[in-house]
Structure formats: structure tokens, C-alpha cells
Design a protein around this motif. Structure first.
Motif, PDB file in Angstrom:
ATOM      1  N   LYS A 264       0.764  -1.223   0.113  1.00 18.05           N
ATOM      2  CA  LYS A 264       0.041  -0.311  -0.402  1.00 18.05           C
ATOM      3  C   LYS A 264       1.060   0.938  -0.241  1.00 18.05           C
ATOM      4  CE  LYS A 264      -3.349   2.796   2.888  1.00 18.05           C
ATOM      5  NZ  LYS A 264      -3.913   2.671   3.632  1.00 18.05           N
ATOM      6  N   ARG A 265       2.119   1.088   0.066  1.00 18.75           N
ATOM      7  CA  ARG A 265       2.661   2.796   0.898  1.00 18.75           C
ATOM      8  C   ARG A 265       4.334   1.999   1.226  1.00 18.75           C
ATOM      9  NH1 ARG A 265       2.450   8.092   2.726  1.00 18.75           N
ATOM     10  NH2 ARG A 265       4.532   8.078   4.268  1.00 18.75           N
ATOM     11  N   HIS A 266       4.499   2.182   0.473  1.00 18.21           N
ATOM     12  CA  HIS A 266       6.702   2.211   0.795  1.00 18.21           C
ATOM     13  C   HIS A 266       6.786   3.842   1.948  1.00 18.21           C
ATOM     14  CE1 HIS A 266       8.039  -1.442  -1.013  1.00 18.21           C
ATOM     15  NE2 HIS A 266       7.907  -0.842  -2.175  1.00 18.21           N
ATOM     16  N   GLU A 267       8.387   3.913   2.978  1.00 23.83           N
ATOM     17  CA  GLU A 267       8.517   4.910   2.641  1.00 23.83           C
ATOM     18  C   GLU A 267       9.951   5.134   3.066  1.00 23.83           C
ATOM     19  OE1 GLU A 267       6.806   6.583   6.987  1.00 23.83           O
ATOM     20  OE2 GLU A 267       5.131   4.744   6.497  1.00 23.83           O
ATOM     21  N   LEU A 268      10.408   5.392   1.936  1.00 23.03           N
ATOM     22  CA  LEU A 268      12.384   4.538   1.802  1.00 23.03           C
ATOM     23  C   LEU A 268      13.047   6.265   2.443  1.00 23.03           C
ATOM     24  CD1 LEU A 268      11.533   4.162  -2.068  1.00 23.03           C
ATOM     25  CD2 LEU A 268      11.724   2.281   0.263  1.00 23.03           C
ATOM     26  N   ASN A 269      14.302   5.827   3.032  1.00 21.72           N
ATOM     27  CA  ASN A 269      15.138   6.670   3.319  1.00 21.72           C
ATOM     28  C   ASN A 269      16.438   6.312   2.751  1.00 21.72           C
ATOM     29  OD1 ASN A 269      13.406   8.529   5.173  1.00 21.72           O
ATOM     30  ND2 ASN A 269      13.187   6.630   6.189  1.00 21.72           N
ATOM     31  N   TYR A 270      17.139   7.034   1.960  1.00 19.82           N
ATOM     32  CA  TYR A 270      18.706   6.929   1.556  1.00 19.82           C
ATOM     33  C   TYR A 270      19.601   8.416   1.602  1.00 19.82           C
ATOM     34  CZ  TYR A 270      15.561   5.040  -2.135  1.00 19.82           C
ATOM     35  OH  TYR A 270      15.234   3.986  -3.312  1.00 19.82           O
ATOM     36  N   HIS A 271      20.281   6.970   2.844  1.00 17.71           N
ATOM     37  CA  HIS A 271      21.224   7.923   3.955  1.00 17.71           C
ATOM     38  C   HIS A 271      22.752   8.155   3.628  1.00 17.71           C
ATOM     39  CE1 HIS A 271      18.860   7.557   7.179  1.00 17.71           C
ATOM     40  NE2 HIS A 271      17.935   6.465   7.055  1.00 17.71           N
ATOM     41  N   LEU A 272      22.968   7.071   2.568  1.00 17.25           N
ATOM     42  CA  LEU A 272      24.684   7.328   2.051  1.00 17.25           C
ATOM     43  C   LEU A 272      24.345   6.791   1.121  1.00 17.25           C
ATOM     44  CD1 LEU A 272      26.906   6.545   5.456  1.00 17.25           C
ATOM     45  CD2 LEU A 272      26.412   8.753   4.230  1.00 17.25           C
ATOM     46  N   PRO A 273      25.470   7.286  -0.288  1.00 18.50           N
ATOM     47  CA  PRO A 273      25.321   6.660  -1.080  1.00 18.50           C
ATOM     48  C   PRO A 273      26.506   4.857  -0.946  1.00 18.50           C
ATOM     49  CG  PRO A 273      27.104   8.142  -1.470  1.00 18.50           C
ATOM     50  CD  PRO A 273      25.774   7.967  -0.335  1.00 18.50           C
TER      51      PRO A 273
ATOM     52  N   LEU B 129      -6.239  -7.077   8.340  1.00 19.76           N
ATOM     53  CA  LEU B 129      -5.518  -6.858   7.106  1.00 19.76           C
ATOM     54  C   LEU B 129      -4.383  -6.290   6.179  1.00 19.76           C
ATOM     55  CD1 LEU B 129      -9.011  -4.621   5.962  1.00 19.76           C
ATOM     56  CD2 LEU B 129      -8.868  -6.809   4.956  1.00 19.76           C
ATOM     57  N   THR B 130      -3.896  -5.526   7.770  1.00 24.45           N
ATOM     58  CA  THR B 130      -2.189  -5.139   7.727  1.00 24.45           C
ATOM     59  C   THR B 130      -1.202  -5.710   8.336  1.00 24.45           C
ATOM     60  OG1 THR B 130      -3.123  -3.011   9.152  1.00 24.45           O
ATOM     61  CG2 THR B 130      -3.393  -2.871   7.045  1.00 24.45           C
ATOM     62  N   LEU B 131       0.088  -5.251   7.744  1.00 22.27           N
ATOM     63  CA  LEU B 131       1.196  -5.828   8.574  1.00 22.27           C
ATOM     64  C   LEU B 131       2.041  -4.409   7.695  1.00 22.27           C
ATOM     65  CD1 LEU B 131       3.531  -7.200   6.744  1.00 22.27           C
ATOM     66  CD2 LEU B 131       2.117  -8.977   7.564  1.00 22.27           C
ATOM     67  N   LYS B 132       3.352  -4.007   8.510  1.00 28.86           N
ATOM     68  CA  LYS B 132       4.032  -3.352   8.089  1.00 28.86           C
ATOM     69  C   LYS B 132       5.822  -3.944   8.502  1.00 28.86           C
ATOM     70  CE  LYS B 132       2.136   0.940   9.360  1.00 28.86           C
ATOM     71  NZ  LYS B 132       2.644   2.712  10.012  1.00 28.86           N
ATOM     72  N   ARG B 133       6.806  -3.388   7.331  1.00 27.97           N
ATOM     73  CA  ARG B 133       7.804  -4.353   7.697  1.00 27.97           C
ATOM     74  C   ARG B 133       8.941  -3.534   7.476  1.00 27.97           C
ATOM     75  NH1 ARG B 133       9.665  -9.367   6.321  1.00 27.97           N
ATOM     76  NH2 ARG B 133       7.891 -10.568   5.350  1.00 27.97           N
ATOM     77  N   GLN B 134       9.766  -3.299   8.517  1.00 30.05           N
ATOM     78  CA  GLN B 134      10.801  -2.363   8.621  1.00 30.05           C
ATOM     79  C   GLN B 134      12.107  -2.680   8.004  1.00 30.05           C
ATOM     80  OE1 GLN B 134      11.430  -0.109  12.506  1.00 30.05           O
ATOM     81  NE2 GLN B 134      12.214   1.613  11.309  1.00 30.05           N
ATOM     82  N   PHE B 135      12.610  -1.667   7.076  1.00 33.45           N
ATOM     83  CA  PHE B 135      13.799  -2.494   6.730  1.00 33.45           C
ATOM     84  C   PHE B 135      15.502  -1.555   6.894  1.00 33.45           C
ATOM     85  CE2 PHE B 135      10.228  -4.078   3.565  1.00 33.45           C
ATOM     86  CZ  PHE B 135      11.074  -5.291   3.951  1.00 33.45           C
ATOM     87  N   GLN B 136      16.100  -2.257   7.291  1.00 29.11           N
ATOM     88  CA  GLN B 136      17.482  -1.385   7.527  1.00 29.11           C
ATOM     89  C   GLN B 136      18.695  -2.287   6.803  1.00 29.11           C
ATOM     90  OE1 GLN B 136      18.684  -0.755  11.366  1.00 29.11           O
ATOM     91  NE2 GLN B 136      20.165   0.268  11.272  1.00 29.11           N
ATOM     92  N   PHE B 137      19.876  -1.377   5.788  1.00 24.09           N
ATOM     93  CA  PHE B 137      20.588  -2.473   5.187  1.00 24.09           C
ATOM     94  C   PHE B 137      21.817  -1.158   5.603  1.00 24.09           C
ATOM     95  CE2 PHE B 137      18.188  -3.102   1.407  1.00 24.09           C
ATOM     96  CZ  PHE B 137      17.095  -3.325   1.039  1.00 24.09           C
TER      97      PHE B 137
ATOM     98  N   PHE C  19      20.628   2.973   4.062  1.00 22.52           N
ATOM     99  CA  PHE C  19      19.299   2.587   4.042  1.00 22.52           C
ATOM    100  C   PHE C  19      18.517   2.452   4.876  1.00 22.52           C
ATOM    101  CE2 PHE C  19      15.249   0.561   2.202  1.00 22.52           C
ATOM    102  CZ  PHE C  19      15.340   1.624   0.358  1.00 22.52           C
ATOM    103  N   ASP C  20      17.025   3.286   4.475  1.00 29.87           N
ATOM    104  CA  ASP C  20      16.280   2.345   5.341  1.00 29.87           C
ATOM    105  C   ASP C  20      15.118   2.745   4.995  1.00 29.87           C
ATOM    106  OD1 ASP C  20      14.417   4.290   7.549  1.00 29.87           O
ATOM    107  OD2 ASP C  20      16.657   5.248   7.344  1.00 29.87           O
ATOM    108  N   ALA C  21      13.817   1.597   5.577  1.00 31.69           N
ATOM    109  CA  ALA C  21      12.050   1.796   4.690  1.00 31.69           C
ATOM    110  C   ALA C  21      11.557   1.446   5.721  1.00 31.69           C
ATOM    111  CB  ALA C  21      12.570   0.789   3.514  1.00 31.69           C
ATOM    112  N   VAL C  22      10.010   1.387   5.704  1.00 33.85           N
ATOM    113  CA  VAL C  22       8.723   0.531   6.124  1.00 33.85           C
ATOM    114  C   VAL C  22       7.758   0.553   4.988  1.00 33.85           C
ATOM    115  CG1 VAL C  22       7.079   1.175   7.422  1.00 33.85           C
ATOM    116  CG2 VAL C  22       9.424   2.044   8.594  1.00 33.85           C
ATOM    117  N   THR C  23       7.199  -0.823   4.945  1.00 35.58           N
ATOM    118  CA  THR C  23       6.729  -0.912   3.788  1.00 35.58           C
ATOM    119  C   THR C  23       5.259  -1.408   4.683  1.00 35.58           C
ATOM    120  OG1 THR C  23       8.182  -1.374   2.338  1.00 35.58           O
ATOM    121  CG2 THR C  23       5.977  -2.197   2.144  1.00 35.58           C
ATOM    122  N   THR C  24       4.075  -1.020   4.008  1.00 36.32           N
ATOM    123  CA  THR C  24       2.382  -0.907   4.286  1.00 36.32           C
ATOM    124  C   THR C  24       2.401  -2.220   3.966  1.00 36.32           C
ATOM    125  OG1 THR C  24       2.686   0.822   5.418  1.00 36.32           O
ATOM    126  CG2 THR C  24       0.362  -0.314   5.386  1.00 36.32           C
ATOM    127  N   PHE C  25       1.809  -3.664   4.034  1.00 31.24           N
ATOM    128  CA  PHE C  25       0.951  -4.498   2.964  1.00 31.24           C
ATOM    129  C   PHE C  25      -0.790  -4.460   3.331  1.00 31.24           C
ATOM    130  CE2 PHE C  25       5.515  -5.427   3.510  1.00 31.24           C
ATOM    131  CZ  PHE C  25       5.689  -6.124   2.273  1.00 31.24           C
TER     132      PHE C  25
END
Length: 155
Positions: free
Chosen positions: A70-79, A99-107, A117-123
Motif C-alpha cells: 500500500k505504501r513505501h517510506e524510503l530513506n536514502y542515507h548514504l550512497p 488486513l495490514t502489516l508493516k515491515r521495517q528494513f535497514q541496510f 538505507f532504511d524503509a517501512v512498507t505497509t502491506f
């Protein structure tokens, strides 16, 4: 070495981790990793985690349910650049078992010991044949609910 044993600055405990080796297919005209490559890695990591939790696309098909973005929140910190290796983590930080879940990501780049990089995705759970929102089946709530680390996300 077990990837979860790495002493990296993770935002949460117990990450699901995979390593990503940056090759020339990930590089854009600025000579760093393209934004689309990060998105592709998010999808691969989410599927790998779901598979590790015991859910495969064949299960989605047999249950006629899918978790769609449904939604991505993407944060690019460093190349990041050709030849870099990143440790990519994900957590399920919210699952309402309806109905919903959220995943958080961190690279993290281990050379710099920094989050690049980090992100949150809503499914949202949907019927595969109609695309309409549908309640999560028991298999989803069991797998995703048990994996949820129950982090409160800002609204």
C-alpha cells in the motif's frame, strides 16, 4: 558466521538478514546504487523472510490471498557503490491480524558501520483473484503475527 551474530547497529533486535553484493547491474549514471535496485532488494528480502517463516507464494495461491504494498517510506542515507556488500535486515513491526502489516528494513554498510538505507512498507491483505481487501487467513496471522516485534509506528 551466522549473519544474526554480527555486531552491527541494528535498529531492533533479532533481524532477518541477508547479504547483498553490489554489482554493475545495480549502478546508475551517478555511479552509485540506483534507487530501483534498493526497491528490488526490499522485495527479495521480504520474500526471503516470508519463506523463512514458512509462507511461500504457492501458499498465497492456495489460500487466494496476498500481501500487497500500500505504501513505501524510503530513506536514502548514504550512497553505495560497485563492489560494496551490504547487510540487509527486515522485521515485521506491526501486524493487526486482520488486513495490514508493516515491515521495517535497514541496510548497513559494514565497511562504514553505518545505515545507508532504511524503509517501512505497509502491506494490505487482498484476494488474489479480485484484488479486493480480504481478512488475513490463519496461516498469515500465525506466521506474521508470531514474527511481529510489536514496535509502535508513528501514524
Amino acid at each position: 558466521m551466522n549473519l544474526t551474530d554480527l555486531a552491527l547497529p541494528w535498529m531492533h533486535d533479532a533481524p532477518f538478514i541477508e547479504q547483498w553484493h553490489i554489482d554493475k547491474t545495480h549502478i546508475d549514471h551517478y555511479q552509485h546504487v540506483n534507487n530501483v535496485a534498493y526497491l528490488t532488494q526490499l522485495e527479495k528480502l521480504a520474500w526471503a523472510h516470508s519463506n523463512a517463516l514458512g509462507l511461500h507464494f504457492s501458499d498465497y495461491q492456495s489460500l487466494n490471498r496476498g500481501m500487497v504494498i500500500k505504501r513505501h517510506e524510503l530513506n536514502y542515507h548514504l550512497p553505495t557503490y560497485l563492489g560494496d556488500s551490504l547487510y540487509c535486515a527486515t522485521w515485521i513491526v506491526h501486524c493487526d491480524s486482520k488486513l495490514t502489516l508493516k515491515r521495517q528494513f535497514q541496510f548497513i554498510c559494514p565497511k562504514r558501520m553505518k545505515t545507508v538505507f532504511d524503509a517501512v512498507t505497509t502491506f494490505v491483505c487482498v484476494s488474489l483473484d479480485t484484488g479486493a481487501p480480504k481478512r488475513m487467513p490463519a496461516q498469515f496471522t500465525e506466521a506474521y503475527g508470531k514474527a511481529c516485534i510489536h514496535v509502535e509506528q508513528p501514524q
